[in-house]
Design a protein around this motif. Structure first.
Motif, PDB file in Angstrom:
ATOM      1  N   SER A 108       2.357   2.503  52.466  1.00  0.00           N
ATOM      2  CA  SER A 108       2.816   1.346  52.198  1.00  0.00           C
ATOM      3  C   SER A 108       2.898   0.284  53.465  1.00  0.00           C
ATOM      4  CB  SER A 108       4.244   1.681  51.702  1.00  0.00           C
ATOM      5  OG  SER A 108       5.015   2.147  52.762  1.00  0.00           O
ATOM      6  N   LYS A 166       0.979  10.363  60.049  1.00  0.00           N
ATOM      7  CA  LYS A 166       2.198  11.170  59.566  1.00  0.00           C
ATOM      8  C   LYS A 166       2.042  12.713  59.944  1.00  0.00           C
ATOM      9  CE  LYS A 166       5.429  11.773  56.177  1.00  0.00           C
ATOM     10  NZ  LYS A 166       6.504  10.949  56.070  1.00  0.00           N
ATOM     11  N   SER A 210       4.541   6.709  52.901  1.00  0.00           N
ATOM     12  CA  SER A 210       5.186   5.998  53.983  1.00  0.00           C
ATOM     13  C   SER A 210       4.280   5.036  54.754  1.00  0.00           C
ATOM     14  CB  SER A 210       6.021   6.828  54.853  1.00  0.00           C
ATOM     15  OG  SER A 210       5.313   7.730  55.456  1.00  0.00           O
ATOM     16  N   GLN A 218      12.673   1.532  46.298  1.00  0.00           N
ATOM     17  CA  GLN A 218      13.319   1.832  47.553  1.00  0.00           C
ATOM     18  C   GLN A 218      14.898   1.622  47.171  1.00  0.00           C
ATOM     19  OE1 GLN A 218      10.600  -0.288  50.162  1.00  0.00           O
ATOM     20  NE2 GLN A 218      10.717   1.363  51.437  1.00  0.00           N
ATOM     21  N   GLY A 252      10.181   5.343  59.947  1.00  0.00           N
ATOM     22  CA  GLY A 252      10.374   6.292  58.676  1.00  0.00           C
ATOM     23  C   GLY A 252      12.033   6.593  58.896  1.00  0.00           C
ATOM     24  N   GLN A 273      13.044  -0.799  55.990  1.00  0.00           N
ATOM     25  CA  GLN A 273      11.391  -1.122  55.070  1.00  0.00           C
ATOM     26  C   GLN A 273      10.384  -1.744  56.081  1.00  0.00           C
ATOM     27  OE1 GLN A 273      11.640  -4.482  52.236  1.00  0.00           O
ATOM     28  NE2 GLN A 273      10.912  -3.224  50.801  1.00  0.00           N
ATOM     29  N   SER A 285       5.225   7.918  61.415  1.00  0.00           N
ATOM     30  CA  SER A 285       6.238   7.885  60.665  1.00  0.00           C
ATOM     31  C   SER A 285       6.871   9.396  60.560  1.00  0.00           C
ATOM     32  CB  SER A 285       5.650   7.649  59.225  1.00  0.00           C
ATOM     33  OG  SER A 285       6.721   7.767  58.282  1.00  0.00           O
TER      34      SER A 285
END
Length: 335
Positions: A30, A10, A27, A199, A103, A126, A72
């Motif tokens: 998950s 990230k 992000s 989401q 992302g 997703q 992401s």
């Protein structure tokens, strides 16, 4: 050597001076969850911790066992530039390890990413299932047509359907040093952590990436699972506050009421905050007593404008009066 490692990164985002702190990178957390369940070694790196040199060392040390590096990226905050710097470092190691971008930025302007020779794949929407399938494809060396994955040379965006969040495993918090993300919040408490339980969003606000990514669809964890995970976090890390970062927590009134009632019954002493559309607050006005007693202390509501013409132009889906009424409801209950 059998490759068994996935690195998820990230990039640091330039948020100061407009925002006081950063939060846990949900992000990549998950996306990591299904990979961890399958027994893969997943390494999470967060540029916001300002440990860039150690991140590079970690990447270098794990290249020989690495299946791919996932990055992401949001739009703005120089995240793309920093993500590409990491991609360049991966390529400089003279390995065949592919770089995967995901992302909001990847989902909205994927074509921009492929302008860089450093990007091999782009995951849309997703990311849990597409990334998991892509890892399999890379690992066994067999190309597959994976919904939600773009390969260099493709121009068609294949955004997959938004799946029920309850089919995915819980966040693997053990992959993070959680203590580094626990914050002091003047409204919520001295030990507060961020969390996302849904989401998407059913509204069509023209400025929001959620519309482009999820097409006005919304999926959430059940009230029961949300509560159980919140209680587990609270006990495991001694929390007294949860900051829900759902784009719109107040979509399903029955879920909000169910969650609030369960939280009151469990009496964990947790305060919480969330984001809401004005109409979501209004729909729940008759139930705000239980919601307040469950620990709600703050709502973030995007008013956007006091001009109805402007609200209509951006497809906000509400009237100026709705925002005023939502504010009155919050004021009435001390939120």
């Amino acid at each position: 050597m059998d490759k068994d490692t996935v690195i998820l990164y990230k990039p640091r985002v330039d948020f100061r001076p407009y925002y006081p702190c950063f939060w846990a990178p949900l992000s990549i957390l998950s996306v990591a969850a299904p990979l961890v369940v399958r027994g893969l070694n997943v390494i999470l790196l967060d540029g916001n911790l300002e440990e860039d040199e150690s991140d590079l060392i970690t990447i270098k040390d794990n290249m020989q066992r690495c299946i791919c590096v996932g990055i992401s990226s949001m739009i703005g905050g120089n995240q793309l530039e920093r993500g590409l710097q990491i991609a360049s470092f991966v390529k400089s190691q003279k390995t065949d390890v592919p770089v995967v971008f995901g992302g909001p930025l990847a989902s909205v302007i994927s074509s921009e990413l492929f302008k860089s020779p450093l990007v091999d794949y782009v995951v849309l929407g997703q990311g849990e299932n597409p990334m998991s399938e892509l890892v399999d494809s890379i690992r066994d060396g067999k190309a597959r047509n994976i919904p939600g994955v773009m390969v260099r040379g493709e121009c068609e965006r294949k955004v997959p359907t938004l799946l029920d969040k309850n089919i995915f495993p819980p966040y693997p918090w053990n992959l993070l040093n959680v203590e580094k993300y626990v914050k002091n919040d003047q409204y919520l408490g001295r030990r507060v952590l961020n969390y996302v339980s849904s989401q998407g969003c059913p509204y069509r606000c023209g400025y929001c990436s959620e519309v482009s990514i999820f097409g006005c669809r919304w999926k959430s964890l059940t009230a029961e699972r949300t509560l159980n995970e919140i209680l587990s976090l609270s006990r495991g890390y001694n929390l007294n506050g949860i900051k829900f970062y759902d784009s719109n927590f107040f979509v399903n009134p029955s879920r909000v009421i169910d969650f609030s009632e369960r939280l009151v019954d469990s009496q964990p002493g947790i305060k919480w905050s969330a984001s809401a559309h004005p109409k979501g607050v209004i729909r729940l006005s008759d139930h705000f007593d239980i919601i307040k007693r469950s620990g709600l202390v703050r709502l973030l509501i995007g008013a956007k404008s006091g001009s109805q013409d402007s609200l209509d132009y951006i497809k906000k889906g509400c009237r100026v009066e709705d925002t005023m009424l939502a504010a009155e409801i919050c004021s009435r209950y001390g939120v």
